[in-house]
Design an enzyme around this catalytic site. Sequence first.
Site, PDB file in Angstrom:
ATOM      1  N   SER A  60       0.817  -1.224   0.000  1.00  0.00           N
ATOM      2  CA  SER A  60       0.000   0.000   0.000  1.00  0.00           C
ATOM      3  C   SER A  60       0.846   1.268   0.000  1.00  0.00           C
ATOM      4  O   SER A  60       0.379   2.325  -0.410  1.00  0.00           O
ATOM      5  CB  SER A  60      -0.956   0.005   1.190  1.00  0.00           C
ATOM      6  OG  SER A  60      -0.230  -0.044   2.399  1.00  0.00           O
ATOM      7  N   HIS A  65       0.631   5.483   6.456  1.00  0.00           N
ATOM      8  CA  HIS A  65       0.440   6.068   5.127  1.00  0.00           C
ATOM      9  C   HIS A  65       0.596   7.587   5.177  1.00  0.00           C
ATOM     10  O   HIS A  65       0.629   8.169   6.252  1.00  0.00           O
ATOM     11  CB  HIS A  65      -0.930   5.649   4.588  1.00  0.00           C
ATOM     12  CG  HIS A  65      -1.048   4.158   4.473  1.00  0.00           C
ATOM     13  ND1 HIS A  65      -1.653   3.386   5.444  1.00  0.00           N
ATOM     14  CD2 HIS A  65      -0.598   3.308   3.534  1.00  0.00           C
ATOM     15  CE1 HIS A  65      -1.574   2.104   5.098  1.00  0.00           C
ATOM     16  NE2 HIS A  65      -0.941   2.038   3.939  1.00  0.00           N
ATOM     17  N   ASP A  98      -3.584   6.899  11.675  1.00  0.00           N
ATOM     18  CA  ASP A  98      -2.792   6.100  10.735  1.00  0.00           C
ATOM     19  C   ASP A  98      -1.415   6.760  10.608  1.00  0.00           C
ATOM     20  O   ASP A  98      -1.277   7.816   9.981  1.00  0.00           O
ATOM     21  CB  ASP A  98      -3.505   6.060   9.372  1.00  0.00           C
ATOM     22  CG  ASP A  98      -2.709   5.314   8.296  1.00  0.00           C
ATOM     23  OD1 ASP A  98      -1.504   5.031   8.513  1.00  0.00           O
ATOM     24  OD2 ASP A  98      -3.297   5.014   7.238  1.00  0.00           O
TER      25      ASP A  98
END
Length: 421
Positions: free
Chosen positions: A153, A400, A397
């Site tokens: 990702s 990311h 998060d």
Amino acid sequence: MNLTPFLGKPRLYPCLLFVAFITFTTIFSGHNLIYILRQQFDHTQQEVEQPKQQHPRSEKEKDVTLPFSGGEIGGGCNIFEGRWVFEKESRPLYDEGECPYIQPQLTCQAYGRPDKEYQQRRWQPHSCSLPSFNATSMWERLRGKRMMFVGDSLNRNQFASLICLLHSVIPESAKSMQTVNSIIVFRAEEYNATIEFYWAPFLVESNADNAVVHRIQDRIVRIGSIKKHAQHWKGVDILVFNTYLWWLTGFKMKILRGSFKDKKLDIIEMETEEAYHMALKKMVKWVEKNVDPQKSRVFFVTMSPSHSTSMDWGGEAGGNCYNQTTPIEDPRYWGSSSSKSMMVVIGKVLSNTKVPITLLNITQLSEYRKDAHSSIYKKQWNPLTPQQLANPVTYADCIHWCLPGLPDTWNELLYTKLLFP
Ligand SMILES: *[C@@H]1O[C@H](CO)[C@@H](O)[C@H](O)[C@H]1NC(C)=O
Ligand SMILES: *[C@@H]1O[C@H](CO)[C@@H](O)[C@H](O)[C@H]1NC(C)=O
Ligand SMILES: *[C@@H]1O[C@H](CO)[C@@H](O)[C@H](O)[C@H]1NC(C)=O
Ligand SMILES: *[C@@H]1O[C@H](CO)[C@@H](O)[C@H](O)[C@H]1NC(C)=O
């Protein structure tokens, strides 16, 4: 290449339950990634002869001419060593609102991020300056070519950033984005070029290969097998690999010796570094056998760090990237999320490959950017509990990165290494 080994005991951090959670929530929602599907349009091909400019790469590889290059930045400048400069005038390189290709996990402004400084930092290498990113120039190089990101990702994060940097010079009717199984394809008709993302979080085969449905626990890697994925990369002109995050289980790696189809799986356990070494070797072997260095370029992106423990940078106990708005100033900062022992493996395996694999050593420069993560400013796929809402740190998060933001710099570095090696 600087191969100075790191001092200290190799360690991998078992703190990664949190990583697992975030990765899971992010990846599980992958099916929502592409919400823009467009029909392809018939388009006449504009034939422009590209002059083949070729320049030597570095002292060490003077005899090797790399495809796609058009100049040199010279001076043996290490573009990965430098500092962050706040520069409102020239950054960001695009607006969040005008790039429809950013996943909702990364559109931080749309999800209420109050500050913007994280978009306004430019990477300044110590001994040279980066060439400015020219989208037209990049498309000219990509004419008639396929470029593909292969990995997890974070590589998809970089892929989305590159599309944002490039799409605005292509008219609406001449571009499209489509997802087919594990591959996302951005197509620019007038250049007959594609930029693609292929999901393969371990590069080799694993039980996490379904981009939408996979469990984060009980990861099993079939190190000996890369063909199942690699058949989709064959003939690609520019390959950009990454793999790291998924190796951090906090335990030994489970390695499958037979096939996933066997009635009883034949699994052995192995130290993570050893397994990582074998997987990278497998990738290198594939590249050496299948990539023509006269036509193609191969890149490997090093570990993207996370910022899950603020005590790493001298912050308060219990904090993480949430509410961080400035980079870390200490030039030697490394933190605890990027394993030095894994970097040593990368250095060992990727130096002196028969087909050149260019390292994009983004780890150190990204370590400084505790301010650049998506944090809580992203689409939440599950409703948050009152306890979570009361304590945002619990669901931030810190893996990311917002777009526009840090991955744009990774792409400026990729652009530099591609055009001015
Ligand atoms: C970008 O590259 C194109 C094609 O190489 C060139 O015509 C144009 O002048 C460049 N733009 C800038 C701002 O340098
Ligand atoms: C378009 O690019 C592909 C490679 O991606 C190539 O095989 C094909 O010949 C190109 N088509 C034209 C019309 O240039
Ligand atoms: C965010 O950080 C600032 C200082 O940088 C502090 O004053 C504030 O209380 C913090 N907010 C939260 C919700 O932690
Ligand atoms: C990447 O950069 C870091 C920091 O500059 C350096 O310590 C490390 O050795 C580099 N990694 C490789 C594989 O060259």
